[in-house]
Design a protein around this motif. Structure first.
Motif, PDB file in Angstrom:
ATOM      1  N   PHE A 183      37.506  35.579  37.229  1.00 33.55           N
ATOM      2  CA  PHE A 183      37.938  36.003  38.548  1.00 33.55           C
ATOM      3  C   PHE A 183      38.474  37.429  38.505  1.00 33.55           C
ATOM      4  O   PHE A 183      39.015  37.883  37.489  1.00 33.55           O
ATOM      5  CB  PHE A 183      39.040  35.094  39.078  1.00 33.55           C
ATOM      6  CG  PHE A 183      38.559  33.776  39.606  1.00 33.55           C
ATOM      7  CD1 PHE A 183      37.216  33.529  39.820  1.00 33.55           C
ATOM      8  CD2 PHE A 183      39.470  32.771  39.918  1.00 33.55           C
ATOM      9  CE1 PHE A 183      36.773  32.313  40.314  1.00 33.55           C
ATOM     10  CE2 PHE A 183      39.045  31.556  40.418  1.00 33.55           C
ATOM     11  CZ  PHE A 183      37.697  31.328  40.618  1.00 33.55           C
ATOM     12  N   ALA A 240      41.092  37.629  43.497  1.00 31.32           N
ATOM     13  CA  ALA A 240      40.578  36.263  43.550  1.00 31.32           C
ATOM     14  C   ALA A 240      41.503  35.307  42.809  1.00 31.32           C
ATOM     15  O   ALA A 240      41.704  34.156  43.231  1.00 31.32           O
ATOM     16  CB  ALA A 240      39.174  36.196  42.968  1.00 31.32           C
ATOM     17  N   SER A 252      44.493  34.667  45.012  1.00 31.56           N
ATOM     18  CA  SER A 252      44.063  33.773  46.087  1.00 31.56           C
ATOM     19  C   SER A 252      43.959  32.335  45.594  1.00 31.56           C
ATOM     20  O   SER A 252      44.461  31.398  46.241  1.00 31.56           O
ATOM     21  CB  SER A 252      42.717  34.239  46.646  1.00 31.56           C
ATOM     22  OG  SER A 252      42.206  33.318  47.584  1.00 31.56           O
ATOM     23  N   ALA A 253      43.316  32.130  44.458  1.00 26.46           N
ATOM     24  CA  ALA A 253      43.144  30.777  43.926  1.00 26.46           C
ATOM     25  C   ALA A 253      44.491  30.122  43.648  1.00 26.46           C
ATOM     26  O   ALA A 253      44.689  28.934  43.924  1.00 26.46           O
ATOM     27  CB  ALA A 253      42.300  30.823  42.657  1.00 26.46           C
ATOM     28  N   PRO A 310      39.256  26.454  43.257  1.00 22.02           N
ATOM     29  CA  PRO A 310      39.784  26.839  44.573  1.00 22.02           C
ATOM     30  C   PRO A 310      38.784  26.677  45.702  1.00 22.02           C
ATOM     31  O   PRO A 310      39.166  26.686  46.873  1.00 22.02           O
ATOM     32  CB  PRO A 310      40.158  28.300  44.373  1.00 22.02           C
ATOM     33  CG  PRO A 310      39.184  28.793  43.341  1.00 22.02           C
ATOM     34  CD  PRO A 310      38.965  27.624  42.418  1.00 22.02           C
ATOM     35  N   VAL A 352      37.743  31.937  47.927  1.00 23.41           N
ATOM     36  CA  VAL A 352      38.785  32.911  47.586  1.00 23.41           C
ATOM     37  C   VAL A 352      38.737  34.089  48.556  1.00 23.41           C
ATOM     38  O   VAL A 352      37.687  34.447  49.077  1.00 23.41           O
ATOM     39  CB  VAL A 352      38.643  33.440  46.140  1.00 23.41           C
ATOM     40  CG1 VAL A 352      38.894  32.323  45.136  1.00 23.41           C
ATOM     41  CG2 VAL A 352      37.283  34.076  45.912  1.00 23.41           C
ATOM     42  N   GLU A 364      39.469  38.160  48.695  1.00 26.00           N
ATOM     43  CA  GLU A 364      39.494  39.266  47.743  1.00 26.00           C
ATOM     44  C   GLU A 364      39.747  40.585  48.468  1.00 26.00           C
ATOM     45  O   GLU A 364      39.311  40.774  49.611  1.00 26.00           O
ATOM     46  CB  GLU A 364      38.178  39.351  46.966  1.00 26.00           C
ATOM     47  CG  GLU A 364      37.985  38.213  45.980  1.00 26.00           C
ATOM     48  CD  GLU A 364      36.735  38.385  45.145  1.00 26.00           C
ATOM     49  OE1 GLU A 364      36.861  38.629  43.933  1.00 26.00           O
ATOM     50  OE2 GLU A 364      35.630  38.278  45.707  1.00 26.00           O
ATOM     51  N   PRO A 385      45.461  36.300  51.056  1.00 22.62           N
ATOM     52  CA  PRO A 385      45.348  34.836  51.125  1.00 22.62           C
ATOM     53  C   PRO A 385      46.428  34.195  51.983  1.00 22.62           C
ATOM     54  O   PRO A 385      46.748  33.017  51.824  1.00 22.62           O
ATOM     55  CB  PRO A 385      45.468  34.407  49.652  1.00 22.62           C
ATOM     56  CG  PRO A 385      46.307  35.464  49.034  1.00 22.62           C
ATOM     57  CD  PRO A 385      45.953  36.744  49.740  1.00 22.62           C
TER      58      PRO A 385
END
Length: 439
Positions: free
Chosen positions: A245, A249, A252-253, A286, A289, A291, A317
């Motif tokens: 990632f 990302a 976000s995850a 996840p 995501v 980004e 996010p």
């Protein structure tokens, strides 16, 4: 004013290096007790553990004092070979056990029982059960009542510390509260992780405990956001390595899969615990995501501080913004893009939930719209955009000195199999008035 952390971490972002930051231990000062925490860093708050190992003190049925079981929580770093199936009789001691002050110990095999309100958390070479001061007083009073019955002190402790107590974590009192003191427009902290009574290695030549009576040990038990942060840092490092990632990302995850604390009235909500408690197992899958690039962060945040664009246009996010107090109607619109990290075609449906509003508006009267409210991804790395519009009929504060609205934007994956686990992408929504006070 130059924020060295912001500049250094932005340069790290360009090199796909994630900076994980402890938010600080100034929670006693209340709101805006996080001084500097760049929005491209992952900021970690401290919470209590979700799991506690419980031991139980029991009185015999014919004891002079009868009361319900007294529960204590173990922070022991040693089992000392005690038989976990046996009950051990408690006896009182007025001395030290290996130079460690204690309330009472097990006969023959040591178990130290200590009230949690003591000034220092000593690591010990013997099993230790941490109990409340109130429980300690009850036990001491019991021993005083039966002191005349020498050799017949009928109190026992179960040696087994395997029983788990699962509870919803609470945000640590010392953990800082958001938003960031410089930039109230965005949500901080980002995540929470256990940071209380953390056992770790300690230099053997550095004294522990009361400076007047120091002692030396190879472990120590401490609390703080600095002890919660390594847990998150090691977890997100796994995401970057195993899932390949990007930094954004990864953030976000971690945030959209966090274990939520919504069943607790933990004011100031996301400004206390962020998206929730970090869960690496869930973060490894996840689904979708958000980004963002370092160039866009720099474009919106430096040097002009275009917060009106930053809040709504940066692909974060979460959805965070500030509104004017006392306004008769306020609306906002967030633009976001999601990328699928799952193989194969998939469809997600949008849900919006508002849980708390400290403004004079019933939750049911908050208007919102997601366009489109259904996203179909043709395969891995496919991207889809959407917009979230929110309208508040009134922004006057009702419960606290400032207004706040807490909720979630949730994307739920359409499942084809009845036994297939539901996959959700849960993004916090936190809207607050612009006059958030220092406390």
């Amino acid at each position: 004013m130059i924020d060295e952390l912001a500049l250094a971490s932005l340069d790290a972002l360009r090199k796909n290096t994630l900076v994980v930051v402890a938010e600080g231990n100034y929670g006693e000062y209340g709101l805006r007790s996080i001084e500097s925490s760049p929005r491209w860093c992952l900021t970690v708050a401290s919470c209590s553990p979700k799991e506690k190992f419980r031991s139980t003190v029991k009185f015999a049925s014919d004891a002079p004092v009868t009361l319900e079981d007294i529960e204590g929580y173990s922070i022991s770093m040693s089992s000392s070979g005690l038989n976990e199936d046996d009950d051990y009789r408690l006896v009182r001691t007025d001395g030290d056990i290996k130079n460690r002050k204690c309330i009472m110990v097990i006969e023959d095999d040591y178990i130290v029982i200590r009230p949690s309100s003591m000034e220092y958390n000593y690591p010990t070479e013997v099993p230790l059960v941490q109990i409340t001061k109130e429980t300690s007083n009850i036990l001491c009073n019991y021993f005083e009542l039966v002191a005349a019955q020498e050799g017949n002190l009928l109190a026992f402790i179960k040696a087994s510390l395997r029983e788990l107590v699962i509870d919803t974590p609470l945000v640590s009192e010392f953990s800082g509260r958001g938003p960031c003191s410089f930039f109230t427009e965005f949500m901080k902290p980002d995540l929470s992780a256990p940071g209380e009574h953390v056992a770790g290695c300690w230099p053997i030549d550095v004294p522990l405990g009361n400076p007047k009576v120091p002692y030396f040990f190879e472990y120590n038990v401490l609390s703080g956001t600095s002890f919660a942060t390594p847990l998150v840092a090691s977890g997100v490092a796994t995401l970057i390595v195993e899932k390949n990632f990007t930094v954004s990302a990864t953030i976000s995850a971690a945030m959209t899969t966090a274990d939520k604390l919504h069943d607790k009235d933990l004011f100031p909500y996301e400004f206390a615990y962020g998206a929730g408690v970090f869960n690496l197992e869930k973060a490894m899958r996840p689904g979708l995501v958000y980004e963002e690039t370092a160039d866009n962060f720099e474009k919106y945040c430096y040097p002009h501080r275009n917060f009106d664009k930053f809040c709504f246009n940066l692909n974060l996010p979460y959805c965070s913004a500030t509104f004017p107090s006392g306004s008769q109607g306020w609306d906002c619109k967030f633009y976001r893009k999601l990328r699928s990290v799952e193989k194969g075609r998939c469809t997600y449906f949008a849900k919006v939930k508002f849980r708390v509003a400290t403004i004079k508006v019933p939750l049911g009267s908050i208007e919102f719209k997601v366009v489109p409210d259904t996203l179909t991804f043709e395969g891995e790395n496919d991207e889809q955009s959407f917009a979230l519009s929110i309208y508040l009929p009134n922004t006057d504060s009702s419960r606290y000195s400032f207004g706040l609205v807490s909720g979630s934007l949730i994307w739920v994956k359409e499942t084809e199999e009845a036994d297939e686990a539901e996959l959700v992408v849960d993004s916090p929504i936190i809207l607050s008035s612009r006059n958030i006070p220092y406390q």
